[in-house]
Design an enzyme around this catalytic site. Structure first.
Site, PDB file in Angstrom:
ATOM      1  N   GLU A 127      21.306  35.044  22.280  1.00 65.29           N
ATOM      2  CA  GLU A 127      22.608  35.506  22.772  1.00 65.29           C
ATOM      3  C   GLU A 127      23.083  34.688  23.964  1.00 65.29           C
ATOM      4  O   GLU A 127      22.572  34.828  25.080  1.00 65.29           O
ATOM      5  CB  GLU A 127      22.536  36.993  23.158  1.00 65.29           C
ATOM      6  N   GLU A 186      25.128  44.578  27.820  1.00 65.33           N
ATOM      7  CA  GLU A 186      25.051  43.405  26.944  1.00 65.33           C
ATOM      8  C   GLU A 186      23.886  43.530  25.962  1.00 65.33           C
ATOM      9  O   GLU A 186      24.027  43.185  24.779  1.00 65.33           O
ATOM     10  CB  GLU A 186      24.910  42.119  27.759  1.00 65.33           C
ATOM     11  N   GLU A 210      25.439  44.658  17.461  1.00 66.79           N
ATOM     12  CA  GLU A 210      25.892  43.568  16.599  1.00 66.79           C
ATOM     13  C   GLU A 210      24.829  43.188  15.581  1.00 66.79           C
ATOM     14  O   GLU A 210      25.146  42.922  14.419  1.00 66.79           O
ATOM     15  CB  GLU A 210      26.288  42.354  17.442  1.00 66.79           C
TER      16      GLU A 210
END
Length: 126
Positions: A36, A77, A84
């Site tokens: 990420e 996050e 996701e």
């Protein structure tokens, strides 16, 4: 029929369970770092902002607010990245609900960034 309890499904207890939880958490952080880009950027921001916030805060409460608001960004996050990943695993094709879920996760990160900016601004300039 003997149904296994939740404790049996978890496997370990006591210090072994704690050790496993720490190990799994470190694996999650390492995975986020590897996969990420946004997480890497936010970690770099945190590495700058945390010491700065601890130095600029006038008392324990201000230091906690400044540091906590930065750490909250990382928490959100990580949750967004997990969301996701689950959406992508569940359905790789485009779907309105999948897009909505991802957009909401992104919005949560944005709100955490806005909150940190607000906390820093109010703490340091008032």
């Amino acid at each position: 029929m003997n149904t296994p309890s939740a404790a049996n499904l978890k496997g370990k207890r006591g210090l072994k369970r704690l050790w496993n939880a720490v190990r799994y958490s470190m694996q999650g952080i390492a995975s986020a770092w590897r996969n990420e880009e946004a997480f890497r950027q936010e970690v770099l921001l945190a590495l700058l902002a945390l010491p700065l916030g601890l130095w600029l805060g006038k008392n324990g409460m201000e230091r906690a607010l400044l540091a906590g608001s930065v750490l909250l960004i990382l928490i959100v996050e990580l949750l967004n990245s997990a969301l996701e990943a689950i959406v992508d695993k569940t359905s790789p094709e485009m779907h309105e609900l999948a897009g909505r879920a991802k957009d909401m996760g992104s919005a949560a990160v944005f709100v955490s960034l806005a909150l940190a900016a607000l906390v820093w601004g109010l703490t340091l300039f008032s």
